[in-house]
Design a protein around this motif. Structure first.
Motif, PDB file in Angstrom:
ATOM      1  N   GLN A 281     -48.984 -12.965  33.213  1.00 54.18           N
ATOM      2  CA  GLN A 281     -49.466 -14.308  33.557  1.00 54.18           C
ATOM      3  C   GLN A 281     -49.505 -15.213  32.317  1.00 54.18           C
ATOM      4  N   LYS A 290     -47.436 -16.503  38.513  1.00 54.31           N
ATOM      5  CA  LYS A 290     -48.243 -17.638  38.974  1.00 54.31           C
ATOM      6  C   LYS A 290     -49.371 -17.187  39.898  1.00 54.31           C
ATOM      7  N   TYR A 291     -49.137 -16.103  40.626  1.00 52.98           N
ATOM      8  CA  TYR A 291     -50.120 -15.657  41.622  1.00 52.98           C
ATOM      9  C   TYR A 291     -50.462 -14.174  41.394  1.00 52.98           C
ATOM     10  N   ARG A 293     -52.978 -12.361  42.208  1.00 52.67           N
ATOM     11  CA  ARG A 293     -53.496 -11.680  43.395  1.00 52.67           C
ATOM     12  C   ARG A 293     -52.361 -11.164  44.275  1.00 52.67           C
ATOM     13  N   ALA A 294     -51.322 -12.009  44.435  1.00 51.34           N
ATOM     14  CA  ALA A 294     -50.177 -11.630  45.269  1.00 51.34           C
ATOM     15  C   ALA A 294     -49.417 -10.455  44.641  1.00 51.34           C
ATOM     16  N   GLU A 356     -60.558 -11.198  42.301  1.00 52.29           N
ATOM     17  CA  GLU A 356     -60.946 -12.116  43.368  1.00 52.29           C
ATOM     18  C   GLU A 356     -62.398 -12.560  43.277  1.00 52.29           C
TER      19      GLU A 356
END
Length: 415
Positions: A281, A290-291, A293-294, A356
């Protein structure tokens, strides 16, 4: 206190007390908190399931989680109220349970609202708030005494929290401090000396680390921070180092104590996983993540990335060393594949939770209970359960006096 934290702390109370003997004051003064704590623990184990139709397996799993057979209906009722489950049949004669626990968010806010709706006692409100505050900074013993409770209720609160290892007292520089072992990763004395030395800055720093788990040491939020430097030098905080495509970088996490030895291994793996993703990241040679969590969810669901990337070999090399996964050569680049074991899957769940919600309640996921819920023949029988010795809560003089008083009141109704 953030709203969702009430349910998180309720879960801490349940996890802390589930292997103590039955203790009247805990059942009387913490009835609502323990009920929501049990509901939160069961809900975390339901995540990812569509339904449960083997009620014996459910009861077995619940027992592993410290929820007795006669309690399961009350716990399920709370989960029904917050719409995390739908019972087919009736709560007294369950045919099937459809699972609706949100998979892509934590769900603690709904459980916290339900905790408030149950009208918790003043003692449990004070306990939940005190524990939440102790996770960011220890208190002087005199400050703990100012929670707004009378001496009897304060003594009961201290007895309950001490029995569950939620609080401990230690003298530092001649002053007694109450701290939570849940907030201490390693040496309690080093942690207390560090918090005592930087008492005006530690609480804010812990909040930053909790809100940004796996924060690079070079981040403007903490770079050249004397408090962080002291914490690392004294072993209070231990950064995870990743040697990736653009060089070496270190990542720091909020402390997490109160873990069993096997849970500490999983926490170590989870931090390594999250640090590797944070590297991609913040320090990728090519396109940054960019994500995050994904990315973690993809590894959790598919056990590998959709396509390879040249950086993967170095970025995830620490995970290969810890037997979490292995780099796979793919064309001219590399992919990374997770080794599918219950421990590695649990580490991924913990990493997702830290990303999260900042905390890691799934660190308390019980692998035996999870097997019972997801296996085709989940119920394994009583021989599979690990032997445990429940610790006995003795209670202070004030708590014993309260028990005697209530028993005396009960005896008035006896002819």
């Amino acid at each position: 206190m953030e709203q969702k934290n009430a349910a998180l702390r309720a879960q801490d109370f349940h996890e802390a007390l589930k292997e103590t003997t039955t203790f009247g004051p805990a059942e009387v003064y913490f009835e609502n908190t323990l009920l929501i704590g049990k509901a939160a623990t069961l809900a975390m184990h339901f995540k990812g399931l569509l339904y449960i139709d083997d009620i014996n397996s459910l009861k077995y799993a619940a027992a592993e989680l410290g929820i007795r057979g006669l309690e399961i209906q009350a716990v399920l009722r709370q989960l029904e109220i917050v719409d995390f489950i739908r019972v087919i049949g009736s709560i007294d004669d369950i045919k099937r349970i459809d699972i609706r626990v949100p998979e892509f968010r934590d769900g603690y806010e709904e459980l916290s609202i339900q905790w408030s709706n149950l009208n918790p006692t003043e003692t449990e409100q004070a306990g939940v708030l005190a524990l939440n505050n102790l996770l960011t900074l220890p208190m002087k013993e005199s400050e703990f005494a100012c929670l707004g409770l009378d001496s009897k209720d304060l003594a009961i609160l201290k007895d309950i929290m001490a029995a569950g290892q939620l609080i401990k007292t230690q003298a530092v520089s001649g002053e007694k401090l109450i701290y939570s072992p849940l907030a201490v990763d390693a040496n309690p004395l080093a942690y207390l000396q560090w918090t005592n030395k930087h008492s005006d800055k530690v609480a804010d720093l812990i909040k930053v680390l909790t809100n940004h788990q796996g924060l690079p040491l070079s981040s403007p939020l903490i770079s050249s921070n004397k408090v962080i430097e002291d914490a690392i030098l004294t072993g209070v905080l231990m950064p995870v180092e990743i040697q990736g495509a653009t060089g070496k970088n270190q990542f720091i996490f909020a402390p997490k104590g109160g873990l069993l030895p096997e849970e500490r291994i999983i926490m170590d793996k989870a931090r390594s996983i999250l640090a590797s993703v944070r590297y991609g990241q913040n320090f990728a040679a090519g396109r940054p993540i960019k994500y995050p969590r994904a990315i973690l969810q993809k590894l959790r669901d598919n056990k590998r990335f959709k396509s390879g990337h040249p950086d993967l070999y170095t970025q995830y090399s620490l995970l290969a060393e810890k037997l979490i996964g292995k780099p796979i050569q793919e064309g001219f680049g590399w992919n990374f594949e997770i080794i599918d074991t219950p421990e590695n899957m649990k580490a991924l769940d913990v990493a997702i939770d830290m990303l999260e919600i900042g905390e890691s309640p799934t660190a308390q996921i019980n692998l035996e209970a999870q097997k019972a819920l997801i296996g085709t023949h989940g119920y394994l029988g009583p021989t599979s359960a690990r032997p445990r010795l429940a610790s006995t809560i003795q209670g202070s003089a004030e708590t014993r006096a309260d028990i005697i008083q209530k028993m005396t009141q009960l005896a008035r109704g006896v002819l």
